[in-house]
Design a protein around this motif. Structure first.
Motif, short mmCIF file in Angstrom:
data_model
loop_
_atom_site.label_atom_id
_atom_site.label_comp_id
_atom_site.label_asym_id
_atom_site.label_seq_id
_atom_site.Cartn_x
_atom_site.Cartn_y
_atom_site.Cartn_z
N SER A 94 -44.26 -14.83 8.79
CA SER A 94 -43.21 -15.61 9.46
C SER A 94 -43.22 -17.05 8.97
O SER A 94 -42.15 -17.65 8.79
N ASP A 95 -44.41 -17.61 8.74
CA ASP A 95 -44.49 -18.99 8.26
C ASP A 95 -44.00 -19.09 6.81
O ASP A 95 -43.28 -20.02 6.46
N TRP A 96 -44.40 -18.14 5.99
CA TRP A 96 -43.99 -18.19 4.58
C TRP A 96 -42.48 -18.02 4.45
O TRP A 96 -41.83 -18.79 3.73
N PHE A 97 -41.92 -17.05 5.16
CA PHE A 97 -40.48 -16.82 5.05
C PHE A 97 -39.68 -17.99 5.64
O PHE A 97 -38.55 -18.25 5.19
N ARG A 98 -40.23 -18.70 6.61
CA ARG A 98 -39.52 -19.86 7.13
C ARG A 98 -39.31 -20.90 6.03
O ARG A 98 -38.20 -21.43 5.85
N HIS A 99 -40.36 -21.16 5.26
CA HIS A 99 -40.24 -22.10 4.15
C HIS A 99 -39.36 -21.53 3.03
O HIS A 99 -38.55 -22.25 2.45
N TYR A 100 -39.52 -20.25 2.75
CA TYR A 100 -38.74 -19.63 1.68
C TYR A 100 -37.26 -19.64 2.03
O TYR A 100 -36.41 -19.91 1.16
#
Length: 315
Positions: A116-122
């Motif tokens: 969830s954190d990675w996709f938020r930035h992506y």
């Protein structure tokens, strides 16, 4: 959704915009691609960075990324020449691991990196470039490249695509990695299927037959968002192995033979709608004598250039 066209292109690539890009030189290279190889599309390729494969923070705003005013100028320069444009924002990993290994636990675990954190930035990264592409009339946005470890996260990818549809009206595709075409289950949400076609010499036809089944199933146009081979002895057996450039013996013939076979087989397959070969550097030497690594992927001034030029002019 964009219009289907026969893509004739190279990945026009830089890993560090602030060091590589001088506008007049970049414009000359666009002209060179047209003159030497009859391209009809410029594919602007660049990459954000994250520290390691389990980092959730993606740096897509630092100076190695495109100066958006300059990228806009180059896009409009290409359009003024009657060329289509593709924008391809990627992610590289600072510690040298390939982006395909970016991956996290499938279920969130406290105190551990999370999807969830990675996709938020992506998503922030892709949506910013989606808005940019809409403002600049870009024909296609490639929303990811060879992110094998993320491919199974179907819900997150579908959500990103739905968000991009709200800010960008051009065509969308995802550049999956070689051998992964059948593992992406969300092609239906995109306008094109595309992949990296680094298939070994002697195995290309079998792989195209497999890819064709995927393309027929989804009923989408297909193109190779990457393909190619370094000009190094033995590279045609492992065309995806970029490390061979440093340890191999340069050979224009090896590269030319690979392109000859690859294109002759592809020419028989009606489902293929084009190619973005890897690569044509934005910062390119002015003369053949200035090439520092004659075994690299770029075909400029090499035997393979004539093969691609003939193919692009006659197909």
């Amino acid at each position: 959704m964009g219009t289907n066209w026969e893509i004739k292109s190279f990945n026009f690539v830089t890993w560090d915009w602030s060091k590589d890009v001088e506008l007049d030189q970049a414009k000359r290279e666009i002209d060179e691609m047209v003159k030497r190889c009859a391209i009809n599309t410029v594919t602007f390729a660049f990459a954000a960075r994250q520290e390691h494969c389990y980092s959730t923070y993606i740096d897509w705003k630092s100076g190695f990324m495109p100066n958006l005013n300059e990228l806009s100028e180059l896009i409009h320069y290409a359009k003024s020449k009657g060329l289509k444009t593709i924008v391809k924002p990627m992610v590289n990993v600072n510690d040298g691991y390939w982006r395909a290994y970016i991956r996290f636990f499938d279920e969130d675990v406290p105190c551990e990196p999370k999807w969830s954190d990675w996709f938020r930035h992506y998503n922030e990264y892709m949506l910013a470039y989606g808005q940019f592409c809409e403002q600049n009339g870009v024909d296609m946005l490639i929303i990811g490249c060879e992110m094998v470890g993320t491919d199974h996260r179907e819900q997150e990818w579908r959500y990103l695509i739905s968000q991009l549809r709200q800010v960008y009206g051009g065509a969308l595709t995802y550049n999956c990695d070689k051998y992964q075409e059948h593992n992406v289950k969300w092609w239906d949400a995109l306008d094109y299927i595309s992949s990296s076609g680094y298939y070994p010499k002697g195995m290309i036809e079998n792989e195209l037959e497999r890819i064709e089944q995927v393309v027929r199933h989804y009923g989408k146009p297909f193109f190779f968002a990457e393909a190619g081979c370094p000009a190094v002895v033995g590279a045609s057996a492992v065309p995806n192995d970029w490390k061979i450039i440093d340890k191999g013996i340069p050979s224009e013939k090896e590269q030319a033979d690979y392109y000859t076979e690859f294109l002759s087989i592809c020419a028989k397959k009606e489902f293929i709608s084009g190619f973005c070969f890897w690569d044509w550097p934005i910062k390119s030497p002015a003369t053949k004598e200035e090439i520092e690594q004659p075994g690299q992927y770029s075909i400029k001034w090499k035997q393979a250039e004539q093969i691609v030029a003939h193919f692009y002019r006659t197909h």
